[in-house]
Design an enzyme around this catalytic site. Structure first.
Site, PDB file in Angstrom:
ATOM      1  N   TYR A  10      34.229 -12.476   8.971  1.00 17.35           N
ATOM      2  CA  TYR A  10      33.689 -11.437   9.940  1.00 17.35           C
ATOM      3  C   TYR A  10      34.572 -11.228  11.495  1.00 17.35           C
ATOM      4  CZ  TYR A  10      29.892 -10.699   7.073  1.00 17.35           C
ATOM      5  OH  TYR A  10      28.772 -10.826   6.199  1.00 17.35           O
ATOM      6  N   LYS A  39      31.453 -24.520   1.401  1.00 15.01           N
ATOM      7  CA  LYS A  39      31.831 -25.176   0.500  1.00 15.01           C
ATOM      8  C   LYS A  39      33.457 -25.580   0.066  1.00 15.01           C
ATOM      9  CE  LYS A  39      32.814 -22.464  -4.466  1.00 15.01           C
ATOM     10  NZ  LYS A  39      31.866 -23.814  -5.176  1.00 15.01           N
ATOM     11  N   ASP A  69      27.227 -22.425  -3.730  1.00 16.05           N
ATOM     12  CA  ASP A  69      26.652 -21.867  -5.049  1.00 16.05           C
ATOM     13  C   ASP A  69      25.330 -23.277  -5.564  1.00 16.05           C
ATOM     14  OD1 ASP A  69      28.160 -23.958  -5.204  1.00 16.05           O
ATOM     15  OD2 ASP A  69      29.492 -23.760  -6.407  1.00 16.05           O
ATOM     16  N   ASP A  74      25.135 -14.180   5.590  1.00 15.37           N
ATOM     17  CA  ASP A  74      24.516 -13.021   5.420  1.00 15.37           C
ATOM     18  C   ASP A  74      23.648 -12.638   3.870  1.00 15.37           C
ATOM     19  OD1 ASP A  74      24.853 -10.270   5.877  1.00 15.37           O
ATOM     20  OD2 ASP A  74      26.727  -9.897   4.866  1.00 15.37           O
TER      21      ASP A  74
END
Ligand code: NAD
Length: 356
Positions: free
Chosen positions: A124, A187, A221, A245
Site C-alpha cells: 500500500y 508468509k 494461507d 486488509d
C-alpha cells in the site's frame, strides 16, 4: 466536559449512516460536541480535492474523528481519501474487532477475533512502476532474469520500525482489553526478507509481554483455513497491511458481514473511527443500509475517549435490537427482500429506545 469530535459524513450512504450514529451516540450518556467536516466526492467540485486541509486540521485539533465511508473512483489516478487520511495523520494501526452478535445469521457462532492491521507500508506504500517505464526497466535489470521485461512492479516495503510499532500496539490492546493471545500472520517461507523481518520484529516485541499475553505465529494461507475451521482458537491477529486488509474482510464475513463490522484507524496523536464497509453507492439516499457498523465504530470511539460506560450501553442496545430481530435492516433479516425490514433511521431509533 464535552468531547469535541470531528464528524466526516462521507459520501454515498455515508451521510445517512453518520446521522444515525450521531443520534445513537448523543443518546449514550457521553457528552459530544460534533465538528462536522465534509470530505469526499461532494466537495471535489467546490474545493478541487476530496480531502481539503481543513479536514486534517480539524482532526489534528480534536484528536478524534468519526467518519462515514468515502468513494474511491476506480482507475483515473485518484488515490483513496481513506488511505490519504491514514497517511497524513500517521494512523498506523487499523483495529477491526469482529465479534458475533446473537441474532446475526452466520455460519459461525461465538467468533470474537480482533484484527490489527499495519496501515502505512507494505504494497500500500504506493511505490509502483508501470510496465516499460525507466524505473521498471531498472528493477528488471537488477533482478537478473527473475522478472519479465514487460512486468509492472509494485514495491513491498516492510520496516522494523513499523513492524515493531504495530505488534506493540496489538500487545497493548490485548493487555488493556483482557485478551489472552496475539498471533502474528505473514508468509516468511516465501518472502524471507520482508515477512521474515515482520516475524523477527514481532518475536522481539512478544518477549516484553512474556507471562502476560501468549504469542504464536501462522502463515497467512494456513491462517485463512484455521479461521474458517476453528475461529474460536484465535484472539488478536496482527498482520502487515495487505494480509490485514484481506483477513479483516474474512473475519467480518465470519461474524455476519460488512453491515456489522466496526473499525478504527489509530495513531499516537489522533484516531479516526469508521466502518469496514464502503459507500455502497447503489443505496445512496434510500434509508436502507445497516447503521450497526458505524454505530459500533462509535462505541469503539467512546472507549477510546474513556467513556467505557456509554460504550457498553451502545453495544448492549445494538445487541438487544439485533437479538430481537424486529427493527433491523434488510441484511439482518432471514431473506433480503423481507417486507418487515426497517430503514437506517428506524434501526437507529430502535437502538436509542433500547438504551432506555
Ligand atoms: P461497499 O462496502 O460499499 O458495498 C458492497 C456491498 O456490501 C453493498 O452493495 C451492500 O450490498 C453491502 N453493504 C455494505 N455496507 C452495508 C451496510 N452498512 N448495510 C448493508 N449492506 C451493506 O463496497 P464497494 O461497493 O466495493 O465499495 C464502494 C465504494 O466505497 C468504493 O468507491 C470503495 O473504494 C469505497 N470504500 C470506502 C471505504 C472507506 O471509506 N473506508 C472502505 C471500503 C470501500
Amino acid at each position: 466536559m464535552a468531547h469535541i469530535v470531528t464528524l466526516i459524513p462521507g459520501d454515498g450512504v455515508g451521510p445517512e449512516l453518520s446521522e444515525a450514529a450521531r443520534r445513537v451516540l448523543d443518546a449514550s450518556g457521553a457528552e459530544i460536541e460534533w465538528e462536522v467536516q465534509q470530505a469526499g466526492q461532494n466537495v471535489m467540485a467546490a474545493e478541487g480535492t476530496p480531502l481539503p486541509e481543513r479536514v486534517l486540521a480539524s482532526i489534528r485539533r480534536n484528536k478524534v474523528g468519526l467518519k462515514g465511508p468515502i468513494t474511491t473512483p476506480r482507475g483515473g489516478g485518484i488515490r483513496s481519501v481513506n488511505v490519504a487520511l491514514r497517511k497524513a495523520l500517521d494512523l498506523y494501526a487499523c483495529l477491526r474487532p469482529c465479534k458475533h452478535y446473537p441474532g446475526v445469521r452466520t455460519r459461525f457462532e461465538g467468533v470474537d477475533v480482533v484484527v490489527v492491521r499495519e496501515n502505512t507500508e507494505d504494497l500500500y506504500a504506493g511505490v509502483e512502476f508501470e510496465e516499460g517505464s525507466a524505473e521498471a526497466r531498472q528493477i528488471v535489470s537488477l533482478a537478473e532474469g527473475r522478472i519479465r521485461e514487460d512486468a509492472a512492479i509494485s514495491i513491498k516495503p516492510i520496516s522494523r520500525f513499523a513492524s515493531e510499532r504495530i505488534v506493540d500496539f496489538a500487545f497493548r490492546y490485548a493487555v488493556e482489553n483482557g485478551r489472552r493471545k496475539v498471533t502474528a500472520v505473514a508468509k516468511d517461507n516465501i518472502m524471507k526478507a520482508t515477512d521474515g523481518l515482520f516475524y523477527r520484529a514481532a518475536r522481539d516485541v512478544a518477549k516484553q509481554y512474556e507471562g502476560q499475553v501468549e504469542y504464536d505465529e501462522w502463515l497467512v494461507d494456513a491462517m485463512c483455513m484455521q479461521l474458517v475451521q476453528k475461529p474460536e482458537l484465535y484472539d488478536v491477529l496482527v498482520l502487515p497491511n495487505l494480509y490485514g486488509d484481506i483477513l479483516s474482510d474474512l473475519c467480518a464475513g465470519l461474524v455476519g458481514g460488512l453491515g456489522v463490522a466496526p473499525g478504527a484507524n489509530i495513531g499516537d496523536e489522533c484516531a479516526v473511527f469508521e466502518a469496514i464497509h464502503g459507500s455502497a453507492p447503489k443505496y445512496t439516499g434510500q434509508n436502507k443500509v445497516n447503521p450497526t457498523a458505524l454505530i459500533l465504530s462509535g462505541a469503539l470511539m467512546l472507549r477510546h475517549l474513556g467513556e467505557g460506560q456509554a460504550a457498553g450501553r451502545v453495544e448492549q442496545a445494538v445487541s438487544a435490537v439485533i437479538a430481537e430481530g424486529k427493527s433491523v435492516t434488510y441484511d439482518l433479516k432471514p431473506s433480503r427482500d423481507d417486507p418487515t425490514a426497517v430503514g437506517t433511521r428506524e434501526m437507529a431509533e430502535a437502538i436509542v429506545a433500547a438504551m432506555g
